[in-house]
Structure formats: C-alpha cells, structure tokens
Design a protein around this motif. Structure first.
Motif, PDB file in Angstrom:
ATOM      1  N   MET A  86       0.551  -0.777   0.170  1.00  0.00           N
ATOM      2  CA  MET A  86      -0.138   0.385  -0.190  1.00  0.00           C
ATOM      3  C   MET A  86       0.954   1.213  -0.084  1.00  0.00           C
ATOM      4  SD  MET A  86      -2.803  -0.484  -0.782  1.00  0.00           S
ATOM      5  CE  MET A  86      -3.501   1.318   0.236  1.00  0.00           C
ATOM      6  N   MET A  90       0.855   4.127  -3.123  1.00  0.00           N
ATOM      7  CA  MET A  90       0.844   5.356  -2.674  1.00  0.00           C
ATOM      8  C   MET A  90       1.539   6.243  -3.366  1.00  0.00           C
ATOM      9  SD  MET A  90      -2.824   5.041  -2.135  1.00  0.00           S
ATOM     10  CE  MET A  90      -3.840   6.989  -1.980  1.00  0.00           C
ATOM     11  N   GLY A 101       2.711  -0.210   9.909  1.00  0.00           N
ATOM     12  CA  GLY A 101       1.537  -1.072  10.248  1.00  0.00           C
ATOM     13  C   GLY A 101       1.264  -1.702   8.460  1.00  0.00           C
ATOM     14  N   GLU A 102       1.703  -1.475   7.314  1.00  0.00           N
ATOM     15  CA  GLU A 102       1.851  -1.572   6.058  1.00  0.00           C
ATOM     16  C   GLU A 102       2.278  -1.646   4.977  1.00  0.00           C
ATOM     17  OE1 GLU A 102      -1.785  -0.301   4.434  1.00  0.00           O
ATOM     18  OE2 GLU A 102      -2.405   1.173   6.238  1.00  0.00           O
ATOM     19  N   ARG A 105       2.726  -5.688   2.865  1.00  0.00           N
ATOM     20  CA  ARG A 105       1.715  -6.709   3.443  1.00  0.00           C
ATOM     21  C   ARG A 105       0.771  -6.952   2.665  1.00  0.00           C
ATOM     22  NH1 ARG A 105       1.389  -7.975   9.553  1.00  0.00           N
ATOM     23  NH2 ARG A 105       2.276  -6.342  10.466  1.00  0.00           N
TER      24      ARG A 105
ATOM     25  N   LEU B  14      -8.605   2.794   8.545  1.00  0.00           N
ATOM     26  CA  LEU B  14      -7.772   3.729   9.257  1.00  0.00           C
ATOM     27  C   LEU B  14      -6.592   2.540   7.857  1.00  0.00           C
ATOM     28  CD1 LEU B  14      -7.037   2.810  12.351  1.00  0.00           C
ATOM     29  CD2 LEU B  14      -7.083   4.910  11.505  1.00  0.00           C
ATOM     30  N   GLY B  15      -5.733   3.979   7.456  1.00  0.00           N
ATOM     31  CA  GLY B  15      -4.262   3.802   7.141  1.00  0.00           C
ATOM     32  C   GLY B  15      -4.531   4.434   5.301  1.00  0.00           C
ATOM     33  N   LEU B  16      -3.968   3.504   4.079  1.00  0.00           N
ATOM     34  CA  LEU B  16      -3.916   3.714   3.096  1.00  0.00           C
ATOM     35  C   LEU B  16      -4.773   3.060   2.192  1.00  0.00           C
ATOM     36  CD1 LEU B  16      -0.311   4.108   2.260  1.00  0.00           C
ATOM     37  CD2 LEU B  16      -1.531   5.767   3.114  1.00  0.00           C
ATOM     38  N   ASP B  17      -4.831   1.840   2.691  1.00  0.00           N
ATOM     39  CA  ASP B  17      -6.211   1.213   1.384  1.00  0.00           C
ATOM     40  C   ASP B  17      -7.456   1.600   0.807  1.00  0.00           C
ATOM     41  OD1 ASP B  17      -8.178  -1.660   1.716  1.00  0.00           O
ATOM     42  OD2 ASP B  17      -7.178  -0.343  -0.121  1.00  0.00           O
ATOM     43  N   ARG B  43      -8.997   6.548   4.588  1.00  0.00           N
ATOM     44  CA  ARG B  43      -7.171   7.062   5.071  1.00  0.00           C
ATOM     45  C   ARG B  43      -7.644   8.415   5.687  1.00  0.00           C
ATOM     46  NH1 ARG B  43      -7.082   7.329  -1.513  1.00  0.00           N
ATOM     47  NH2 ARG B  43      -6.609   4.829  -0.836  1.00  0.00           N
ATOM     48  N   ASN B  67      -6.626  -5.173   4.669  1.00  0.00           N
ATOM     49  CA  ASN B  67      -4.936  -5.354   4.626  1.00  0.00           C
ATOM     50  C   ASN B  67      -3.776  -5.775   5.143  1.00  0.00           C
ATOM     51  OD1 ASN B  67      -5.092  -4.462   1.816  1.00  0.00           O
ATOM     52  ND2 ASN B  67      -4.514  -2.138   2.314  1.00  0.00           N
ATOM     53  N   GLY B  69      -4.056  -5.699   8.222  1.00  0.00           N
ATOM     54  CA  GLY B  69      -2.623  -4.470   9.420  1.00  0.00           C
ATOM     55  C   GLY B  69      -3.291  -5.131  10.631  1.00  0.00           C
ATOM     56  N   THR B  72      -2.221  -4.697  14.246  1.00  0.00           N
ATOM     57  CA  THR B  72      -1.380  -3.276  14.582  1.00  0.00           C
ATOM     58  C   THR B  72      -2.297  -2.574  15.249  1.00  0.00           C
ATOM     59  OG1 THR B  72       0.547  -4.358  12.901  1.00  0.00           O
ATOM     60  CG2 THR B  72       0.409  -1.687  14.102  1.00  0.00           C
ATOM     61  N   LEU B  73      -3.264  -2.081  14.139  1.00  0.00           N
ATOM     62  CA  LEU B  73      -3.981  -0.693  13.580  1.00  0.00           C
ATOM     63  C   LEU B  73      -5.294  -0.719  14.769  1.00  0.00           C
ATOM     64  CD1 LEU B  73      -3.813   0.214  10.206  1.00  0.00           C
ATOM     65  CD2 LEU B  73      -2.805   1.130  11.763  1.00  0.00           C
ATOM     66  N   LEU B  76      -4.220  -0.180  18.536  1.00  0.00           N
ATOM     67  CA  LEU B  76      -3.735   1.254  18.532  1.00  0.00           C
ATOM     68  C   LEU B  76      -5.070   2.281  18.319  1.00  0.00           C
ATOM     69  CD1 LEU B  76      -1.069   2.685  17.027  1.00  0.00           C
ATOM     70  CD2 LEU B  76      -2.138   3.599  15.493  1.00  0.00           C
ATOM     71  N   VAL B  96     -10.387 -10.636   8.163  1.00  0.00           N
ATOM     72  CA  VAL B  96     -10.020 -11.600   9.961  1.00  0.00           C
ATOM     73  C   VAL B  96      -9.263 -13.041  10.218  1.00  0.00           C
ATOM     74  CG1 VAL B  96      -9.730 -10.349  12.596  1.00  0.00           C
ATOM     75  CG2 VAL B  96     -10.595  -8.573  11.038  1.00  0.00           C
TER      76      VAL B  96
END
Lengths: 534, 135, 328
Positions: A86, A90, A101-102, A105, B14-17, B43, B67, B69, B72-73, B76, B96
């Motif tokens: 990812m 991006m 965390g990515e 993955r 959360l994150g980039l996905d 995002r 993804n 994650g 971790t996330l 968090l 999951v």
C-alpha cells in the motif's frame, strides 16, 4: 519439462481426448482475426500460442517476492506480475508515517531502485515479460524498472511487459490516486509517449475493469467504464500529439472474470467488437493492431469466500474457463485462501495448475471462440454492447462530444462511484434476502467449521528489514545529486508539454525514493481529495 | 424519547487502503438498521477519528480493515481512544482470520465482523458493542 | 477531565464555556434527544446567548454547499474566528437511520479546527425545528461564532430552519434550473444573501440574471422577507478553487452590521424566539391531539358510524363534537 506456453502435446493436428480431429474454428460471420474481432484477435488463437499464465505475486521484501517469482516460473508460469504494498501504491516510502503497519503486507515494498534489483534478481528480463500493477506513481516505478534492467545489461528496447498505469479507474473505483485527475492523465500520456518511442515491446497502460467490478459494478458497467476510460486515454494521447496508430497497438486491457459464465463470455466478445468499431470509425485508426483489443483476465477476488475456502478452487476454475472461452491473452487465477490473506505457496500452485488443466486436458484451447454461434452467447454479446453503448452516449453528452471530458465530469460528480455503490448494495441485499445463493455463505453451510489451512503471515520483521534497507540506501547515495534531480523533476512537471520520464529516469538512477519524488510532484500538481459518494 | 435515540456510529478506514466497497455497504446496512452513520471514509488517522467521535458524541467506532493490518491498527485505535479519555467501543470489520479474534478481543476491540457478514449480524454486532458500554 | 457521562448539566455547561469540545458535544446530544434533558439544557443556556452570528446556509443537493461552507469556515478560522457548523442531513423515513456525509466533505475544515456536528432530521414532523434552535444556543453559549446551520433546502422544515437565523444564505448553481427551484421551494422569500456557486460553469451568468429578475419581481409583488434590511446581495463563488469565498464572508458580516445599524437584529431574534415557541406549541398540541383523535376514533368503531355516510361527513361530525365539547 513442458513449457506451459507450448502446444507440443497436440501431435499432428488437433484432436479430442478420444482422437477426433477438430478444426481451428467453426461457424461463419467474421472469423477470429477478422474485423471486428468479436470472435478473437488471432485467427489461430490458442492453437499457435496459449494464453500467458501470469500469476500475480508480491509480499514482504523484494527478496521474499523474488523467491515467489522463481517458484512460479519453475512451476510453469510464463510471465511475472508484481503486486506492490500500500505505501508504494500510494507513493510513500516505507519510513513514512502512513506506512506504519502496512509495509510489505498487501504486496512488495519498493522504495528505491535497489529494491527493484533485488526483486528481479536472477530473472532474464530479455525473455520474461513483466507486469507491474501500479497506478499513481507508475511512471516512477517504470523508470526504476528500466534503470535496473539497463544497469543489469538489458537494453530498454528489449524489455517486454505491461504497466497498469490506469489512473482514471482509481478515481472511479480503487481510490489509489495521489494527484488530481488532469495532471495524472498527463503522467499517463508521458509514459505512453516514452514507451512508444523507446520501448516497442512494452504496454504502457492496462486499461482495467477488474477493480471497477470488484468495487461492485455490474458486468455491463465494468465493460462500459473500462472502454470509456480507454477512449479517454486515446483522446488524451492524441491531444498530446501522438498519431493514433503509433500508440494504440500497445494499449492493453484487464478484465475481471466473475461467476456468471455466459455473462462474462458475452462481455469479453462485446469488448473486442466495440473497441474495433470505435477505434476505426471514431478515432480513425487504420493499423489492424490498433483495432485489436488484447486483454489480461483475473478471476474475481470478490467472489472468494472465507467459508469453506477449498470451494473457491471450483469457483476459480469456472471463472478461468470463462476467460479462456472469451479469448483472453493472459490469465491470473486466484488462490483459494485469498479471502483471508495473501496466497500461500501451495494455494498459488493449485491456482496455476488449474490453468494448466484447462490448457492441456480440457481441449477447449483447440478451437477458437468455441461458443461463437450459440444463440445465447450471441444474444448476450449484443446485449452487453447495447448496455455499454448507453453509457458511452451518456458520457459523450456529459463531455460535450469528448469521452475524456465526459469521464472527468463523471468522476467529479461522483456518477461512476454512485453507480458502483448502488450495484454493490443491490447485490448485498439480494444475498441477505437469500435471493442470490452463495454456497457456504447463505446456503450449504455444512463444513464451515472445518479445520483451517495455514495462512500466509507477514510479520513485523518485514517492516523492520525494509526500514533498515531504506536507511542504508539513503546513507550511501549522493544527496546533492538527489536534490538536483528533484529540482529537475519539479521544473519539468511545471511545464505541461515536457515529458517527465527523462527527469524521473535521472532521479531514480541516483537512488531518489518513490516518496521523495511523489512529494515533489504533489507540490506542483496538488493532492486529490475525493468528494465521497456513499 | 431517549430510548428512540438512534445509535451514532463513526465509520472509517485507517491507513492507506482505498477499497471502500465494504465500508459503503456497511454504512447503508447500519442506516437501514436505524443508525446514524457519520461516514468519514478513506485514509483517516486515529486523530481525525477521535475528533469526530468527540464532536459527534459517537456511541461506537467502526473500522474496515482489509490489508492484514488489523493486529497493529486495531489495538492502536482502541488505545488512542482510551488515551483521549473517550470510552467508546471499536468494532472491526473485514478480513480477519479466526485465530486473530481472541487477540483483538484481548486488546480491547469490542466486536469483529468477518467477510460476507449479513446485514443482521452487522447491525447486531454494533448494537452489542454499544450495549456493552452501557450507553 | 472526568468522563462526560459522570458530569451533570451544570458541570457540562461550565466545561463547554471553558472550551471543552466533548462537553459541548454531550449537551448537543441532550438537546437532540428532547424531553427532560433538553429542557434542563435550555434552562442552563438561555441566559448565556446572543453573541454568535447565526447563519443559515441552504441549497439543493449538488450545489456544493458543503464545499462552500468548508472553504468559508477555513477562511474564518484563519482570521481568528471560531466557527461551528450544524450539518443537517435527512433521515430515512423508513428506517429512521441516516448516512451523514457532510463531515467527510468538509475534511479540510475539520483539519483547520472547525467544529462540525452532523445532525439527522430524525423523521418526526417538526423535530428539526425543535432541536436546531436549542443546539444553536449550546454552540452560542460555548463561544462559537459564527454558528452555521447547513441544510438541504428542499422541504418546508428546512426552509423554516433557514429563515430562523440572523442571516439566511441560499446557494444556487447553474444548469439545474436552480433559481426556479429555489423560488418554488420558497427560498427566495427567506434569503438575505445568495451565493451562485460553480460560477466557472458556462451558464453561470444566466443564473445570476434569473435571480436578479426574480428579486425584481418579488419586490413588485411584495414577496421576500418582511424583516429584510435590504435587497439580497448576490455573490459569485467557485468553492473548489476558493474564488469569491472572501466576498461571501464579507457579505455575511456586512449583513449583520446592516441589521445592527437598522436596529433590526433584535426584531430578528425576537422573531426567532417566537418561531421556536410556535414550533414547541405545535409539537405539544399535536402530541396531545393525537391522543384525543385516537379516543374519538374509537367511537367511530364502537357504533357511531354510519357506513353510508361519506367519510368526510363522519369526520366533520366528530370534529364538531370534539372542538365544541372537549369532554365528550
């Protein structure tokens, strides 16, 4: 060992399992290889060469993915296809705050050209073709690939492969964009100009419907939105000064193959027919290769179930069969454990073997367009074309006679996203109401609690390793050269008619990172913020 | 009148996905289940989610994770809410694996929804998470 | 700080006045829920208000109001103001749920520190008109200024909500017959200010001209706000690029100054108060009368019915009895 691509098992002439000789094609009307190519882009189709068995792979560090590449090639795969993580997709480096965390993955982490070197170690890029699935930062990754190949002694003109580089569908479906639409399309045309001039064996864009379909669209919309994006790129490239026959032969496509068998076959056939007609009549292409729509197919990831995952092997086999009977040039088959994780080695091998069974045991590759002439299939092909044409009319309207402008308008107004979300929700409701059966999910659920196979896990060690790797490269490089190269990137980006590729080549050669280049470009192009359509 | 009050959910990734098909479908499911969904979309960061939870006085946070994650996330997000003094449950939906559920539960995640969860399960899970906090 | 759940209303009010956002948010929730809690909040807040410039902003779907509001509030925040937005979205009449998507469309504003609260209409008749003034008071008391109520101007309730502010801004855009739509929805009669958004579109000048014409007409026919201080200003904006946004900001401020100078602000606010009393009254009477109608209707079933009688006649008979003799 049999090379998966070859037809050495055919013996003198092509025969069924029982020994009956069969012709290369049956029926009349425009034949395969004849305009408008509804029945296939080559007269011989799979008799002369099987589709490429191109398995998508990528995870962890470049070293990890390189090992998987070698496994797949040894098992009979005939091309390499790269999945990036990812952060890379991006345009961010592994040490960016958003990368936490990515890293590694969802695909392989690539920050600098050094990662490219590791990724393709031991693979002869002069003979193996490579596909890279990346969009926003695609020009940068292409520059890294070329720099790596040339550092390894292979001239760019020999490199064969495909760059996905299809940014329009990102705004519509996958959302992996960085910059706003117009500067992003400029980057796409820069790549097209570059490869047209210097990399004759390279497909600069893989115009994709796969992701649109995965986001929930109908088959007809997958077809329509994809081809519309294709027309948009054609218009953009022509506006950038290229002659249509110079670049069109190298435009390639990428479709989904989903569960409804005949809908898919009809879709593929309609795609070829529509493209041929539009390219000739609307865009004035005269070179035959400009009129032939070539495509890669991937079986539908979204159809895989977490419940009773082995059943996915059956789904994938049937979806792959639809792709072959629809005349695909290249095929990726999903692994049965992909509803829960990236494919494990064993599962990926079964997926490849599925293609090999189709190619060598079923006999379907002996005859071109074997379903042609079926009442149902011909009707479905026509129906797909009808529905797609309605969309083209709408976009032409929106764009005042330009499909490119119509696509921009549709993106801005959220029209594409709205159609996709509506179809996705309709589908979900049908499943919830039990109107649509999904085996293992809302019916035939006995067996759901069975023991699970081991899944592929990417540990935190991957991120730690990659961070160390990145730090090492940054340590060793010439910072002044990096800064100079970024200045050039910014200057060239500011001039809309300058091709950015030379500046990118220079930057990656001195080990500038993906993230550094993207941030520099963001300063010029801005960042895209989507107006969400829910 | 208080018991007619709809549950307020902050829904985000959360994150980039950028794959938001599931998130959008869940938004509609929750709306059809009578909930008010503050849709933050793609995002988001823990900070932007916390701002929304605070200003919208949300009852629950729903996060879509596809993804790998989540280990971790997920924690968090739970920790970030706790640090901000917001006693709001977190539900995670998406890809999951079963063996990760107890790990997430131990980290304080209030609910997990696997792939293909039907609407009734989604709504029930979110309601249960809210009820568990006694709101 | 102690969790909001553990504090009483007085404590929450004090905390909100001190700038604590979650205390403000919890008070907003109490007002939304109505009933006893809402009344307690009203009691605690009604003396602390009058500082905020209350602005209504409305327009049809697709007019870009969220983008415009975001651009405007970012400008306000940069200039040291402390804006708050109540972003109203319709609830589903079938399920009572809602997808509140304004916040995500104003992501730049939240990042700039603008307070945004998404409000669902919650379906019950007039409910919005009850809750919004109370929520505005909470934000006013908490020190936000301006307080912006952003609605989709398609229903009477939304129009009324927009009217019940100090300055009502109506957003229109070219190409959708918006000026005509706005007129139909009754928005022309409540507007103090117009923003023609997406002014970079080809037919933008036409919309502006249509508006001017309609305003001319309404002057002749006597429509428009009775408490208007001047003929509504028309501002041209392109929310996505920021063009015209500072003009909008200035026009909003100017309107408030004009109201003050003309001594009309008090009248407007008194009008707001009266409108709120009316809303409450209607709500209370409606609730009470529902019970009465239910009882009267029971009589119909129990034998006072004549099936050959037209339904309208039956109803009129019952109503006459109810309205002249409430004890029957």
């Amino acid at each position: 060992m049999v090379n998966s691509d070859s037809r050495t098992d055919s013996g003198p002439g092509f025969r069924t399992l029982s020994g009956i000789p069969v012709d290369g094609v049956y029926g009349d009307g425009p034949l395969p290889g004849e305009f408008p190519y509804t029945r296939g882009v080559h007269a011989e189709m799979y008799r002369s060469r099987l589709w490429t068995m191109r398995m998508f792979a990528g995870f962890g560090t470049a070293g990890d993915t390189n090992a998987r590449f070698h496994d797949l090639l040894r098992a009979g795969g005939t091309g390499v296809s790269t999945a990036f993580d990812m952060p890379t997709l991006m345009g961010r480096d592994s040490d960016h705050s958003w990368a936490l965390g990515e890293v590694g993955r969802a695909g392989v982490a690539v920050d600098t050209v050094e990662d490219m070197v590791d990724l393709f170690a031991g693979i002869d890029l002069g003979t193996i073709s490579t596909s890279m699935t990346i969009n926003g930062p695609a020009p940068i990754l292409l520059a890294m690939y070329v720099a790596m190949a040339e550092e390894g002694g292979v001239e760019r003109s020999l490199l064969s492969g495909t760059l996905q580089n299809d940014i329009l569908k990102e705004y519509q479906a996958q959302k992996e964009y960085v910059f706003p639409p117009r500067p992003s399309v400029r980057l796409v045309t820069d790549v097209i100009r570059f490869t047209t001039a210097e990399m004759p064996r390279w497909n600069p864009v893989s115009i994709s419907g796969y992701h649109i379909r995965e986001a929930g669209s109908t088959a007809a919309h997958e077809l329509a939105f994809t081809l519309a994006n294709g027309f948009a790129y054609v218009e953009a490239a022509m506006a950038a000064g290229l002659d249509v026959d110079d670049f069109a032969p190298r435009l390639s496509f990428f479709f989904n193959s989903h569960n409804d068998f005949f809908e898919e076959v009809g879709k593929f056939r309609a795609a070829r027919r529509i493209w041929a007609n539009w390219m000739r009549d609307r865009y004035g292409a005269t070179d035959e290769r400009s009129l032939k729509l070539r495509f890669h197919t991937q079986t539908a990831g979204v159809s895989l179930t977490a419940q009773q995952p082995e059943v996915n092997i059956a789904r994938v086999a049937l979806q792959a069969l639809a792709g072959v009977m629809g005349g695909t040039q290249s095929l990726h088959t999903d692994s049965h454990d992909e509803a829960l994780a990236l494919p494990s080695e064993g599962a990926a091998r079964i997926a490849l073997r599925t293609q090999q069974v189709i190619a060598h045991e079923t006999g379907v590759a002996n005859v071109a367009d074997p379903l042609g002439g079926s009442h149902y299939v011909e009707w479905m092909t026509d129906e797909m074309e009808r529905r797609a044409t309605d969309v083209f009319t709408h976009l032409d309207d929106l764009g005042g006679g330009s499909i490119l402008e119509g696509v921009y308008a549709g993106i801005e107004s959220g029209w594409f996203a709205g159609e996709i979300a509506d179809a996705a929700y309709r589908y979900e409701r049908e499943i919830n109401a039990g109107e649509r059966i999904v085996v293992g999910v809302n019916a035939f659920t006995e067996g759901n609690d069975a023991e699970r196979a081991r899944l592929l896990r990417i540990g935190q060690e991957t991120e730690d390793l990659q961070l160390k790797r990145l730090a090492t490269v940054k340590q060793a490089r010439d910072d002044r050269a990096v800064a100079d190269s970024l200045r050039r990137v910014v200057a060239d980006a500011g001039n809309p008619t300058t091709n950015l590729m030379p500046a990118l080549m220079e930057a990656v050669t001195v080990r500038t990172t993906v993230g550094e280049i993207v941030e520099a470009l963001e300063g010029v192009f801005g960042t895209y913020v989507e107006q969400a359509v829910i | 009148m208080a018991d007619e009050t709809p549950v307020r959910v902050v829904l985000a990734k959360l994150g980039l996905d950028g794959h938001d098909r599931g998130l959008k479908v869940v938004a509609r499911m929750l709306r059809d289940g009578g909930m008010e969904v503050v849709y933050l979309g793609l995002r988001q960061t823990t900070a932007s989610i916390i701002d929304a939870v605070e200003q919208e006085d949300a009852d629950v946070v729903g996060i879509s994770m596809l993804n790998a994650g989540h280990l971790t996330l997920g924690p968090l997000m739970v920790d970030a809410l706790a640090d901000a003094g917001l006693d709001v449950p977190v539900v995670i939906g998406g890809i999951v694996p079963d063996e990760d559920r107890p790990i997430l539960a131990a980290a304080g995640v209030a609910g997990v929804l696997g792939p293909g969860s039907p609407a009734a399960d989604v709504v029930a899970c979110v309601q249960a998470a809210v009820a568990g906090r006694g709101h | 700080m102690a969790p909001v759940a553990d504090r009483n209303i007085a404590e929450l009010v004090a905390a909100a006045r001190g700038g604590e956002l979650r205390a403000t948010a919890r008070l907003l929730t109490f007002v939304e829920r109505g009933g006893d809690l809402a009344e307690q909040v009203a009691e605690a807040t009604h003396r602390h208000v009058g500082n905020a410039h209350v602005v209504g902003l409305t327009g049809p779907p697709g007019s870009g109001k969220s983008t415009l509001t975001a651009a405007w509030t970012i400008l306000l925040a940069e200039n040291g103001r402390r804006p708050a937005v109540l972003a109203v979205d319709p609830s589903s009449p079938l399920t009572g749920g809602a997808i509140l998507g304004d916040r995500v469309r104003m992501a730049g504003a939240t990042a700039a520190g603008v307070f945004i609260r998404s409000v669902a209409t919650r379906g019950h008749a007039g409910g919005l008109a009850l809750a919004v003034p109370g929520m505005v008071r909470v934000l006013d008391m908490a020190g936000f200024d301006p307080v912006i109520v952003e609605t989709v101007g398609v229903g009477q309730v939304e129009v009324d909500v927009t009217a019940a502010t100090d300055t009502a801004v109506v957003v229109v855009t070219p190409g959708m017959g918006d000026a005509v739509q706005a007129n139909k929805a009754g928005l022309l009669e409540v507007a103090d200010l117009f923003a023609v958004n997406k002014f970079d579109r080809p037919d933008a000048a036409d919309v502006r001209r249509d508006l001017e014409l309609m305003l001319d007409l309404s002057k002749l026919t006597g429509h428009g706000r009775s408490d208007a201080v001047a003929r509504p200003t028309i501002v041209s904006t392109v929310a996505t690029t920021g063009r015209g946004v500072s003009e909008l900001a200035d026009a909003v401020d100017t309107h408030l100054e004009a109201l003050l100078a003309a001594g009309l602000l008090e009248a407007r606010r008194e009008g707001r108060r009266r409108a709120e009393v009316r809303s409450h009254l209607e709500h209370l009477v409606l609730a009470a009368s529902a019970a009465v109608v239910e009882a009267a209707f029971g009589d119909v079933v129990d034998g006072a019915e004549n099936p050959d009688e037209p339904p309208g006649v039956t109803a009129r008979r019952l109503a006459e009895r109810l309205l002249t003799d409430p004890d029957s």
